[in-house]
Design a protein around this motif. Structure first.
Motif, mmCIF file in Angstrom:
data_model
loop_
_atom_site.group_PDB
_atom_site.id
_atom_site.type_symbol
_atom_site.label_atom_id
_atom_site.label_comp_id
_atom_site.label_asym_id
_atom_site.label_seq_id
_atom_site.Cartn_x
_atom_site.Cartn_y
_atom_site.Cartn_z
ATOM 1 N N SER A 324 0.832 -1.206 0.000
ATOM 2 C CA SER A 324 0.000 0.000 0.000
ATOM 3 C C SER A 324 0.867 1.258 0.000
ATOM 4 O O SER A 324 0.583 2.222 -0.717
ATOM 5 C CB SER A 324 -0.926 -0.010 1.219
ATOM 6 N N GLU A 325 1.912 1.234 0.787
ATOM 7 C CA GLU A 325 2.818 2.386 0.842
ATOM 8 C C GLU A 325 3.528 2.600 -0.488
ATOM 9 O O GLU A 325 3.728 3.744 -0.926
ATOM 10 C CB GLU A 325 3.837 2.178 1.969
ATOM 11 N N GLU A 326 3.904 1.506 -1.137
ATOM 12 C CA GLU A 326 4.546 1.633 -2.453
ATOM 13 C C GLU A 326 3.556 2.169 -3.492
ATOM 14 O O GLU A 326 3.947 2.917 -4.396
ATOM 15 C CB GLU A 326 5.091 0.273 -2.904
ATOM 16 N N ALA A 327 2.290 1.790 -3.351
ATOM 17 C CA ALA A 327 1.263 2.314 -4.255
ATOM 18 C C ALA A 327 1.152 3.829 -4.101
ATOM 19 O O ALA A 327 1.075 4.564 -5.096
ATOM 20 C CB ALA A 327 -0.084 1.650 -3.957
ATOM 21 N N VAL A 328 1.147 4.297 -2.876
ATOM 22 C CA VAL A 328 1.071 5.742 -2.616
ATOM 23 C C VAL A 328 2.294 6.454 -3.191
ATOM 24 O O VAL A 328 2.174 7.517 -3.806
ATOM 25 C CB VAL A 328 0.948 6.006 -1.101
ATOM 26 N N ALA A 329 3.459 5.860 -3.024
ATOM 27 C CA ALA A 329 4.687 6.469 -3.551
ATOM 28 C C ALA A 329 4.640 6.599 -5.071
ATOM 29 O O ALA A 329 5.202 7.549 -5.640
ATOM 30 C CB ALA A 329 5.895 5.635 -3.132
ATOM 31 N N ALA A 330 3.941 5.672 -5.733
ATOM 32 C CA ALA A 330 3.844 5.713 -7.203
ATOM 33 C C ALA A 330 3.062 6.922 -7.692
ATOM 34 O O ALA A 330 3.164 7.298 -8.869
ATOM 35 C CB ALA A 330 3.186 4.434 -7.713
ATOM 36 N N LEU A 331 2.292 7.555 -6.813
ATOM 37 C CA LEU A 331 1.471 8.700 -7.204
ATOM 38 C C LEU A 331 2.251 10.009 -7.269
ATOM 39 O O LEU A 331 1.659 11.055 -7.569
ATOM 40 C CB LEU A 331 0.309 8.871 -6.201
ATOM 41 N N ALA A 332 3.548 9.968 -7.030
ATOM 42 C CA ALA A 332 4.362 11.190 -6.995
ATOM 43 C C ALA A 332 4.182 12.089 -8.225
ATOM 44 O O ALA A 332 4.126 13.317 -8.085
ATOM 45 C CB ALA A 332 5.832 10.827 -6.808
ATOM 46 N N PRO A 333 4.072 11.540 -9.447
ATOM 47 C CA PRO A 333 3.931 12.421 -10.621
ATOM 48 C C PRO A 333 2.597 13.154 -10.710
ATOM 49 O O PRO A 333 2.455 14.084 -11.507
ATOM 50 C CB PRO A 333 4.088 11.456 -11.807
ATOM 51 N N LEU A 334 1.597 12.739 -9.928
ATOM 52 C CA LEU A 334 0.284 13.371 -10.019
ATOM 53 C C LEU A 334 0.283 14.731 -9.323
ATOM 54 O O LEU A 334 1.011 14.931 -8.349
ATOM 55 C CB LEU A 334 -0.796 12.478 -9.386
ATOM 56 N N PRO A 335 -0.523 15.661 -9.804
ATOM 57 C CA PRO A 335 -0.578 16.983 -9.186
ATOM 58 C C PRO A 335 -1.216 16.926 -7.800
ATOM 59 O O PRO A 335 -2.092 16.089 -7.543
ATOM 60 C CB PRO A 335 -1.451 17.793 -10.154
ATOM 61 N N LYS A 336 -0.778 17.811 -6.915
ATOM 62 C CA LYS A 336 -1.384 17.879 -5.594
ATOM 63 C C LYS A 336 -2.839 18.332 -5.725
ATOM 64 O O LYS A 336 -3.183 19.104 -6.616
ATOM 65 C CB LYS A 336 -0.619 18.867 -4.711
ATOM 66 N N GLY A 337 -3.684 17.824 -4.824
ATOM 67 C CA GLY A 337 -5.085 18.216 -4.868
ATOM 68 C C GLY A 337 -5.978 17.119 -4.343
ATOM 69 O O GLY A 337 -5.500 16.067 -3.883
ATOM 70 N N PRO A 338 -7.278 17.314 -4.406
ATOM 71 C CA PRO A 338 -8.215 16.346 -3.822
ATOM 72 C C PRO A 338 -8.183 14.966 -4.472
ATOM 73 O O PRO A 338 -8.425 13.968 -3.796
ATOM 74 C CB PRO A 338 -9.578 17.015 -4.000
ATOM 75 N N VAL A 339 -7.885 14.884 -5.772
ATOM 76 C CA VAL A 339 -7.833 13.576 -6.427
ATOM 77 C C VAL A 339 -6.690 12.747 -5.860
ATOM 78 O O VAL A 339 -6.874 11.588 -5.464
ATOM 79 C CB VAL A 339 -7.690 13.721 -7.955
ATOM 80 N N LYS A 340 -5.520 13.358 -5.796
ATOM 81 C CA LYS A 340 -4.366 12.641 -5.256
ATOM 82 C C LYS A 340 -4.594 12.286 -3.790
ATOM 83 O O LYS A 340 -4.279 11.168 -3.353
ATOM 84 C CB LYS A 340 -3.106 13.491 -5.404
ATOM 85 N N ASP A 341 -5.154 13.208 -3.031
ATOM 86 C CA ASP A 341 -5.436 12.929 -1.622
ATOM 87 C C ASP A 341 -6.392 11.745 -1.477
ATOM 88 O O ASP A 341 -6.216 10.891 -0.601
ATOM 89 C CB ASP A 341 -6.058 14.165 -0.953
ATOM 90 N N ALA A 342 -7.417 11.702 -2.318
ATOM 91 C CA ALA A 342 -8.388 10.604 -2.248
ATOM 92 C C ALA A 342 -7.749 9.276 -2.639
ATOM 93 O O ALA A 342 -8.048 8.235 -2.044
ATOM 94 C CB ALA A 342 -9.586 10.903 -3.140
ATOM 95 N N LEU A 343 -6.862 9.295 -3.640
ATOM 96 C CA LEU A 343 -6.176 8.067 -4.044
ATOM 97 C C LEU A 343 -5.274 7.556 -2.922
ATOM 98 O O LEU A 343 -5.173 6.342 -2.698
ATOM 99 C CB LEU A 343 -5.366 8.310 -5.316
ATOM 100 N N VAL A 344 -4.620 8.474 -2.227
ATOM 101 C CA VAL A 344 -3.789 8.083 -1.080
ATOM 102 C C VAL A 344 -4.660 7.428 -0.018
ATOM 103 O O VAL A 344 -4.347 6.355 0.504
ATOM 104 C CB VAL A 344 -3.050 9.304 -0.496
ATOM 105 N N ARG A 345 -5.781 8.077 0.290
ATOM 106 C CA ARG A 345 -6.679 7.541 1.309
ATOM 107 C C ARG A 345 -7.275 6.197 0.856
ATOM 108 O O ARG A 345 -7.474 5.286 1.673
ATOM 109 C CB ARG A 345 -7.790 8.554 1.592
ATOM 110 N N PHE A 346 -7.533 6.073 -0.437
ATOM 111 C CA PHE A 346 -8.048 4.833 -1.014
ATOM 112 C C PHE A 346 -7.090 3.681 -0.701
ATOM 113 O O PHE A 346 -7.515 2.603 -0.266
ATOM 114 C CB PHE A 346 -8.194 5.020 -2.520
ATOM 115 N N ALA A 347 -5.802 3.904 -0.922
ATOM 116 C CA ALA A 347 -4.796 2.866 -0.660
ATOM 117 C C ALA A 347 -4.729 2.538 0.827
ATOM 118 O O ALA A 347 -4.522 1.384 1.214
ATOM 119 C CB ALA A 347 -3.438 3.328 -1.165
ATOM 120 N N GLU A 348 -4.905 3.548 1.660
ATOM 121 C CA GLU A 348 -4.852 3.327 3.105
ATOM 122 C C GLU A 348 -6.037 2.497 3.596
ATOM 123 O O GLU A 348 -5.888 1.629 4.455
ATOM 124 C CB GLU A 348 -4.815 4.672 3.834
ATOM 125 N N THR A 349 -7.217 2.758 3.027
ATOM 126 C CA THR A 349 -8.406 2.024 3.485
ATOM 127 C C THR A 349 -8.345 0.555 3.085
ATOM 128 O O THR A 349 -8.931 -0.295 3.775
ATOM 129 C CB THR A 349 -9.695 2.636 2.910
#
Length: 355
Positions: A324-349
């Motif tokens: 899950s942590e590696e999945a979150v790290a893969a999101l680095a190229p995405l722009p900051k904002g609610p979409v990225k935040d939700a994807l991070v939270r998605f991986a955590e849940t």
């Protein structure tokens, strides 16, 4: 099972375990609204897509749809679509195809794993038999391909390559690792093919059909693959749960079917030097091969409980968290904002389901 479509789906805020108070910004509230509205559209679309004029096909193809489900793949697809133009008609169609592909795979999986329950109801093959369940899965795959064909050549290629990986994952799980192959590595590849590939396809499809920046594709594909592995490792732990009314599965379903889950892989390794671990392996393997009635059923239940409390299950949870942590790290190229935040939270849940 005649609930209205919107009553059978989980809203994004519910799935992420967050409240409107936390989602205070206008941008995030808009994201929630867009995804939740998209889920309702997709659910209604699934109802129409699986409404066959043939009464037998109609009843059997809708069986698991009406049993519910979290709609994780459509939800993820809608999230990544917000990186582009949002919930376009093409995005909705693609989400329907992805979810129907997933549903088709469940019919086949339950036959091969000899699962008695799915989503809290008797599995399709226990109701209609193996052949009918397999044919229903085939029917759903055909319908998903027809939908993707409406979206053009790229969608067809994506569907075909994903379907190939789903089949390869099931084949490799069935055949097992080669003698010279690391068992854990083999298992992780099976999870990547059987689960990660379709979740990654959902995330990628959202980017493609919302006309988002193509540079985001590689990031969301890696994210989806790793989230899928984490998701399945948590399922390995849930398989040991003593609460079938919550999981919708009989405890030890995978082990009864001879599936080498990660806790069992770890336990077998430990058994090479640990007599207690070896004894537990012997109990699980002997009982899973027997008719589980009377004393054998009681001993199998006790063995599953012992495995659930064993350190190898804690190691499996830790492995799920790493993916899950590696999945979150893969999101680095995405722009900051609610979409990225939700994807991070998605991986955590994903890894909070049993930890």
């Amino acid at each position: 099972m005649n609930d209205r479509p919107e009553t059978r789906i989980t809203s994004l805020s519910q799935h992420l375990g967050l409240t409107e108070r936390i989602f205070a910004s206008p941008a995030t509230k808009k994201l929630l609204h867009e995804v939740d509205a998209g889920l309702v559209r997709i659910e209604a679309g699934l109802e129409k897509q699986l409404a066959y004029t043939d009464s037998v096909a109609n009843s059997m193809s809708r069986y698991l749809l009406e049993a519910g489900g979290k709609r994780i793949r459509p939800m993820l697809l809608l999230l990544t679509a917000q990186l582009g133009e949002g919930t376009t008609p093409e995005v909705v169609l693609a989400a329907e195809a992805i979810e129907i592909t997933h549903l088709g795979s469940l019919y086949h999986d339950d036959v091969m794993d000899e699962s008695d329950k799915r989503r809290g109801v008797p599995s399709a093959h226990t109701v209609w038999g193996n052949s009918a369940a397999i044919l229903t899965g085939d029917l759903l795959f055909a319908r998903a391909s027809q939908i993707m064909a409406e979206l053009g050549e790229r969608a067809i290629q994506l569907q075909a390559s994903t379907f190939e990986r789903l089949v390869l994952g099931q084949l490799h799980e069935t055949v097992g690792p080669r003698e010279d192959e690391d068992i854990e590595a083999h298992y992780i590849q099976v999870l990547s093919d059987k689960t990660g590939s379709l979740i990654a396809a959902a995330a990628r499809t959202g980017v493609i059909f919302s006309h988002a920046d193509p540079a985001y594709e590689a990031a969301v594909v890696e994210y989806g693959e790793k989230v899928g592995i984490a998701f399945q490792l948590i399922d390995d732990v849930i398989d040991l749960s003593p609460a079938p009314e919550e999981t919708g599965k009989v405890p030890g379903t995978d082990l009864r079917a001879g599936v080498a889950t990660l806790p069992m892989i770890y336990l077998r390794r430990l058994a090479e030097t640990d007599p207690e671990a070896a004894a537990l392996v012997a109990r699980i393997e002997t009982d899973s091969e027997a008719e589980l009635t009377g004393a054998a059923a009681e001993d199998f239940t006790a063995a599953i409980a012992a495995l659930r409390e064993h350190e190898v299950t804690a190691r499996t949870l830790a492995a799920a968290h790493r993916w899950s942590e590696e999945a979150v790290a893969a999101l680095a190229p995405l722009p900051k904002g609610p979409v990225k935040d939700a994807l991070v939270r998605f991986a955590e849940t994903i890894v909070e389901r049993s930890s």
